[in-house]
Design a protein around this motif. Sequence first.
Motif, mmCIF file in Angstrom:
data_model
loop_
_atom_site.group_PDB
_atom_site.id
_atom_site.type_symbol
_atom_site.label_atom_id
_atom_site.label_comp_id
_atom_site.label_asym_id
_atom_site.label_seq_id
_atom_site.Cartn_x
_atom_site.Cartn_y
_atom_site.Cartn_z
ATOM 1 N N PHE A 23 5.469 1.247 8.759
ATOM 2 C CA PHE A 23 5.544 2.138 7.396
ATOM 3 C C PHE A 23 7.083 2.528 7.068
ATOM 4 N N SER A 24 7.374 2.558 5.973
ATOM 5 C CA SER A 24 8.650 3.124 5.543
ATOM 6 C C SER A 24 8.382 4.379 4.673
ATOM 7 N N THR A 25 9.270 5.349 4.728
ATOM 8 C CA THR A 25 9.069 6.693 4.279
ATOM 9 C C THR A 25 9.762 6.651 2.763
ATOM 10 N N LEU A 26 9.172 6.928 1.796
ATOM 11 C CA LEU A 26 9.568 6.943 0.423
ATOM 12 C C LEU A 26 9.984 8.761 0.019
ATOM 13 N N ARG A 27 8.770 9.383 0.589
ATOM 14 C CA ARG A 27 9.190 10.644 0.335
ATOM 15 C C ARG A 27 8.915 11.600 1.685
ATOM 16 N N PHE A 28 9.869 12.562 2.046
ATOM 17 C CA PHE A 28 9.667 13.565 3.119
ATOM 18 C C PHE A 28 8.798 14.447 2.998
ATOM 19 N N ILE A 29 8.231 15.457 4.031
ATOM 20 C CA ILE A 29 7.393 16.217 3.866
ATOM 21 C C ILE A 29 8.129 17.587 3.057
ATOM 22 N N ASP A 30 7.359 18.288 2.256
ATOM 23 C CA ASP A 30 7.920 19.279 1.475
ATOM 24 C C ASP A 30 6.580 20.300 1.105
ATOM 25 N N ASN A 31 5.613 19.974 1.690
ATOM 26 C CA ASN A 31 4.420 20.953 1.838
ATOM 27 C C ASN A 31 3.856 20.766 0.239
ATOM 28 N N THR B 118 -2.214 8.271 12.550
ATOM 29 C CA THR B 118 -2.538 9.562 12.123
ATOM 30 C C THR B 118 -1.810 10.224 11.316
ATOM 31 N N GLY B 119 -2.348 11.544 10.464
ATOM 32 C CA GLY B 119 -1.666 11.802 9.561
ATOM 33 C C GLY B 119 -2.651 12.689 8.611
ATOM 34 N N LEU B 120 -2.043 13.510 7.739
ATOM 35 C CA LEU B 120 -2.764 14.206 6.906
ATOM 36 C C LEU B 120 -2.779 13.607 5.396
ATOM 37 N N PHE B 121 -3.627 12.459 5.306
ATOM 38 C CA PHE B 121 -3.501 11.800 4.079
ATOM 39 C C PHE B 121 -4.245 11.919 2.873
ATOM 40 N N SER B 122 -3.802 12.108 1.477
ATOM 41 C CA SER B 122 -4.643 12.509 0.590
ATOM 42 C C SER B 122 -4.908 11.553 -0.482
ATOM 43 N N THR B 123 -4.127 10.512 -0.513
ATOM 44 C CA THR B 123 -4.528 9.448 -1.635
ATOM 45 C C THR B 123 -3.720 8.172 -1.316
ATOM 46 N N LEU C 148 0.657 -1.265 -0.074
ATOM 47 C CA LEU C 148 -0.121 -0.121 -0.026
ATOM 48 C C LEU C 148 0.838 1.371 -0.236
ATOM 49 N N PHE C 149 0.837 2.081 -0.900
ATOM 50 C CA PHE C 149 1.377 3.314 -1.107
ATOM 51 C C PHE C 149 0.440 4.564 -0.537
ATOM 52 N N ILE C 150 0.788 5.352 0.207
ATOM 53 C CA ILE C 150 0.094 6.199 0.906
ATOM 54 C C ILE C 150 0.724 7.953 0.583
ATOM 55 N N GLY C 151 -0.114 8.657 0.242
ATOM 56 C CA GLY C 151 0.163 10.121 0.044
ATOM 57 C C GLY C 151 -0.482 10.986 1.001
ATOM 58 N N THR C 152 0.322 12.210 1.402
ATOM 59 C CA THR C 152 -0.196 13.056 2.223
ATOM 60 C C THR C 152 -0.491 14.252 1.731
ATOM 61 N N TYR C 153 -1.035 15.242 2.235
ATOM 62 C CA TYR C 153 -1.480 16.474 1.814
ATOM 63 C C TYR C 153 -0.249 17.431 2.019
ATOM 64 N N ASN C 154 0.744 17.005 3.014
ATOM 65 C CA ASN C 154 2.091 17.927 3.177
ATOM 66 C C ASN C 154 3.298 17.120 2.407
ATOM 67 N N GLY C 155 3.037 16.344 1.548
ATOM 68 C CA GLY C 155 4.165 15.768 0.266
ATOM 69 C C GLY C 155 4.750 14.571 0.629
ATOM 70 N N ALA C 156 4.464 14.018 1.881
ATOM 71 C CA ALA C 156 5.174 12.753 2.290
ATOM 72 C C ALA C 156 4.543 11.571 1.614
ATOM 73 N N VAL C 157 5.300 10.597 1.252
ATOM 74 C CA VAL C 157 4.678 9.335 0.858
ATOM 75 C C VAL C 157 5.286 8.002 1.567
ATOM 76 N N TYR C 158 4.167 7.451 2.042
ATOM 77 C CA TYR C 158 4.865 5.882 2.716
ATOM 78 C C TYR C 158 4.427 5.055 2.180
ATOM 79 N N LYS C 159 4.863 3.620 2.613
ATOM 80 C CA LYS C 159 4.690 2.213 2.150
ATOM 81 C C LYS C 159 4.503 1.585 3.206
ATOM 82 N N THR C 160 3.536 0.573 3.064
ATOM 83 C CA THR C 160 3.443 -0.462 4.189
ATOM 84 C C THR C 160 2.878 -1.885 3.450
ATOM 85 N N ASN C 161 3.319 -2.922 4.167
ATOM 86 C CA ASN C 161 2.935 -4.109 3.664
ATOM 87 C C ASN C 161 2.003 -5.081 4.689
ATOM 88 N N ASP C 162 1.816 -4.377 5.909
ATOM 89 C CA ASP C 162 1.165 -5.045 6.975
ATOM 90 C C ASP C 162 0.289 -4.216 7.845
#
Length: 339
Positions: A56-64, A332-337, A38-52
């Motif tokens: 959660f591993s971070t692919l992109r850090f916050i850049d707004n 918890t977080g500001l998740f967008s997609t 599962l790939f997870i995008g946020t309103y503040n620019g971060a992207v995470y990935k999880t398998n369980d």
Amino acid sequence: MKILIQLFIAFALIFSISSCQKYNQIDNTRTIKTPYTLFIGTYNGAVYKTNDALYFSTLRFIDNSTIRQLIVADSNIIEIKQNCYYSKDDGKSFKDSKLDVLDFLDPFYKYYIPNPAVYDRVEKKVYLCTKNGLTVSTDLGATFNPETNWSPNPPANNLNMRSLTQLDNGTLYLMGDSANQYYKQGTGNWTLVAPTTTLPRDTIWYVSHSHDTLFAIDFYNKSGVYYSVNLGVDWKACTGLPKNKEILFGNRPFGSEAFYVGLDSGGLYRLNGTTFQSTGAGIPWWAKVSYVEGKRIIYRTDVMKYYLFCATDLGLYISESSDGKDWKVIKTGLFSTLF
């Protein structure tokens, strides 16, 4: 005495064998053969990935810079932000495709049109709506060029093309406004739709689908959601949604037969027939409900289990029921997609 010693040795051997069997058993009903990603995008620019849904591993850090859409095109990960970026190494690094995506509808609320891009699994192309019109990539999102395959002519208002989707049968559908829609089948050109019944005007529409049914969604929710079973020639209205709450997304998640829409401070809804019903128990009513996606786990016994995930600006929620009637927060977080 000799007999007692032999009996003792026999019992010891039996106990040893049974103990080894006990501690070397594999519970096939809980051993995962095929996990999900599962790939997870946020309103503040971060992207995470999880398998369980635990780690959660971070692919992109916050850049707004809001993540508007995530796509996996073969082995490439594509993220749509203010620009388009792609990764060839499972998200370890991203490169800029140097394209300007469409502007926010409202930068304060970070409102944007969903589904600005689609991966055509038939021709292995990525299509993206930009400020300069529809573009196409033949190298999985690395470079884009203006689309030139139109029938009969390029749309006069190509700059207003906003969203795309691909039906299960492979047909692509492109939506601009209520009277500016195109479809593409196989290697053919984009063909203008000649509607018999048109969508209401004076609002902003975007497109989605469930199997081979199209859905036209009024972002501002003045007219709600319409569906078409004949490629936009005729549109009919769905019912059941509260009015004047922005519709932030509409899609059918993987593994589900239901079509979902999410509202800004209005809840999550599931389509039953042609009527939407509230299905967001556990998600606070004031949340921006931004996306729902489904994932599947396959166990060693080939038993399959499906989960639904919901992205909101209050957190990431999970539902273990097939119809998404109950939800619990897992991060918890500001998740967008999601993808």
